[in-house]
Scaffold this motif. Structure first.
Motif, PDB file in Angstrom:
ATOM      1  N   SER A  90      -1.812   5.151   3.476  1.00 30.28           N
ATOM      2  CA  SER A  90      -2.779   4.505   4.360  1.00 30.28           C
ATOM      3  C   SER A  90      -3.741   5.495   4.993  1.00 30.28           C
ATOM      4  O   SER A  90      -4.740   5.093   5.588  1.00 30.28           O
ATOM      5  N   PHE A 137      -5.962   0.146  -3.590  1.00 29.77           N
ATOM      6  CA  PHE A 137      -5.008  -0.903  -3.221  1.00 29.77           C
ATOM      7  C   PHE A 137      -5.725  -2.233  -3.007  1.00 29.77           C
ATOM      8  O   PHE A 137      -5.303  -3.276  -3.510  1.00 29.77           O
ATOM      9  N   LEU A 192       0.809  -1.212   0.000  1.00 35.44           N
ATOM     10  CA  LEU A 192       0.000   0.000   0.000  1.00 35.44           C
ATOM     11  C   LEU A 192       0.847   1.268   0.000  1.00 35.44           C
ATOM     12  O   LEU A 192       0.635   2.178  -0.798  1.00 35.44           O
TER      13      LEU A 192
END
Length: 605
Positions: A344, A353, A319
């Motif tokens: 994130s 993602f 990610l």
């Protein structure tokens, strides 16, 4: 994925391996389900121990005031200003306080820290989360499949819905038996802020109970994520706070949890791997609390054995890869321990993602390693420890002095922790699962390095828009995969299923599909004349996963750790016999020496 039957399990009274039946409430006997009732007594015990072990309250409070004033001077907002003023008053008045006033102030701050750290576990939130995760993740990664599953409500909330996307491997039957023999500490690798969620799913998928775990306090700023983490056993770790009192409370809290039998999850790397490489040196503070916890159970006459289970979390794509590798490569970034502005924190990037990663079969592999006791010995399903020659050893012998008395000895335990850290890192390397992105990135970086003989890393990273003939790249990927097959045969690495069986062309295409459409800029791009190299930083990130195995460019080795192949083959496996005893295959002379060294370590005082 359930593993095949092991000989002798029936003789031990253990269930034969087979299909896992997932049932709500299957682990309600686990200590964590009674955590909220015990929370107050846990905090009380933590504060009592910290106060009892603090010899100089004046020095402890001065240290806390110095570090907090220094930290809070850069914090904006009314809350930061209030805390700064409070610590400035402590710094001004501490020298004039009586000993009793210092003790009360120390208690107040220790209690405040302990309650702030302490986790929470709500069974209702646990039930909701275990039912919601499969359909929510399926909706993100496979919306067409969601429509099919919706016709069958049981299938919709079943963990089997994600079985082809998130693969769980390792000695699962052994671990399911081991959780009843003592306290298990999971110590996985750490690549992403998704790791806690992914690993929690892996535990449920493997039929293992939930665990308490420390999570960076910065992760609690997201209200939705914070709600679930706070109610599912996570305790808050504020890495910005550096003073000794905070560290003592945190370590004592971890120790008390282990003594009381709460299975735990630590990320011993301390933070996400900025480089993408597998950890080769660990931060052992919380891991070290296991030695004190085990010793205290012996002193209390109620031995509770502790087992460490290394694990690797392996992603086809990561990610936060772009932010992490940029941080690793920048001189200024080397000092950033907490990143609060990465992918994130952006809902859109997380959703993209998830769709990309889990839209491909086997895109996440969580592999559990064989369990160890705190002293690096192997452990059988009954929780018994064995040295390298297959001889049963008593873990308590490692914490006895020359008179045979069990004693708390922090310097001794610090050495044990360093030895255990090395064993965990060896397990990480052996159980790294090679994905197509790792393989293709390594092949590309090796080719660029050959083209610029003698160039340093940053010169190579500037080689963008290079075009590699597709057939040449496919052939180099196959040659690299063959080298890794040799390492796998020695037990030094694991190949993913697609990596093991795919052709060179198929592996290149899988990597291209994984890279395409998620990262902000192309990593590799298919052109009529071949494969164009676009983002060398990300190629460097993904190739770093194999740096410790001697097949990728290794610029990551910590000081004192040799570059290249630093992976040892595993020792002979423990064999559970029909009589319930345990043995190993023949042992080499070098292993015999290692066993003797381990026995000597057990006599340390």
């Amino acid at each position: 994925m359930p593993i095949g039957p092991e000989p002798g399990y029936a003789a031990l009274g253990l269930a034969q391996p087979g299909r896992i039946l997932y049932q709500w409430g299957m682990h309600r006997h686990a200590p964590i389900f009674g955590f909220n009732d015990a929370r107050g007594s846990i905090v009380h015990e933590v504060v009592h121990r910290v106060l009892s072990s603090t010899r100089e309250p004046l020095l402890t409070l001065n240290d806390a005031a110095y570090h907090e004033v220094k930290r809070l001077e850069g914090v904006k907002g009314p809350e930061g200003a209030r805390e700064l003023g409070e610590w400035q008053r402590v710094a001004r008045t501490i020298s004039r306080m009586s000993e009793g006033e210092r003790q009360r102030l120390l208690r107040d701050h220790a209690e405040r820290i302990a309650w702030d750290v302490a986790g929470n576990f709500d069974e209702r939130v646990y039930d909701v989360s275990t039912r919601l995760v499969p359909p929510l993740v399926t909706a993100l990664l496979a919306p067409r499949k969601l429509a099919t599953l919706a016709r069958d409500p049981k299938a919709l909330v079943s963990l089997d819905a994600l079985a082809d996307k998130v693969v769980v491997e390792g000695p699962l039957e052994e671990l399911r038996a081991l959780i009843h023999q003592g306290t298990v500490v999971y110590v996985p690798t750490h690549l992403s802020n998704m790791d806690s969620i992914v690993f929690g799913y892996a535990l449920e998928r493997a039929g293992l109970p939930p665990a308490t775990y420390g999570a960076g306090k910065n992760l609690f700023t997201n209200p939705i994520l914070s709600f679930f983490m706070h109610n599912l056993g996570a305790y808050r770790v504020d890495r910005r706070i550096r003073h000794g009192l905070y560290k003592d409370v945190l370590k004592t809290y971890s120790c008390v949890l282990l003594e009381r039998g709460y299975h735990s999850l630590f990320f011993p790397g301390g933070t996400r791997s900025r480089s993408g490489g597998v950890e080769r040196r660990l931060k052992l503070g919380l891991v070290g609390s296991a030695f004190e916890a085990y010793t205290r159970t012996l002193l209390a006459g109620a031995e509770r054995r502790i087992f460490f289970v290394p694990a690797t979390i392996n992603y086809l794509i990561t990610l936060e890869a772009e932010t992490l590798i940029a941080d690793f490569l920048s001189e200024a970034g080397k000092g950033r321990f907490i990143i609060e502005d990465d992918e994130s924190t952006r809902v859109g990037r997380v959703a993209a993602f998830m769709r990309k990663l889990l839209g491909m079969d086997g895109a996440v592999v969580i592999r559990f390693s064989s369990p160890l006791d705190p002293f690096g010995n192997r452990v059988d399903p009954r929780g018994r420890s064995y040295d390298l020659r297959g001889r049963e050893v008593d873990p308590a012998s490692y914490v006895r002095d020359l008179r045979g008395d069990v004693v708390l000895d922090p310097p001794r335990d610090a050495q044990y922790a360093r030895d255990l850290g090395e064993e965990i890192c060896r397990a990480y390397a052996r159980d790294t699962v090679v994905m197509a992105t790792h393989l293709v990135a390594t092949a590309v970086m090796q080719r660029l390095k050959r083209q610029t003989r003698g160039a340093d890393l940053f010169q190579v990273l500037r080689l963008r828009e290079t075009v590699i003939p597709r057939d040449d790249l496919a052939a180099e990927v196959v040659a690299l995969r063959d080298r890794l097959r040799g390492l796998e045969a020695q037990g030094c690495v694991r190949l993913g299923q697609d990596t093991r069986h795919g052709t060179g062309g198929e592996l290149v295409e899988r990597a291209l599909r994984a890279f395409a459409g998620y990262h902000a800029a192309p990593v590799l791009k298919s052109q009529p004349d071949g494969i164009a190299v676009c983002d060398t930083n990300l190629l460097f990130y993904y190739q770093n996963r194999l740096a410790a195995h001697g097949v990728a460019w290794d610029v990551l080795a910590p000081p004192g750790v040799p570059a290249g192949l630093g992976v040892r083959p595993p020792p002979p496996p423990l064999r559970v016999t029909a009589t319930g005893s345990t043995s190993t295959e023949s042992v080499s002379a070098s292993q015999d020496v290692a066993a003797a060294h381990g026995a000597a370590a057990g006599g340390m005082t």
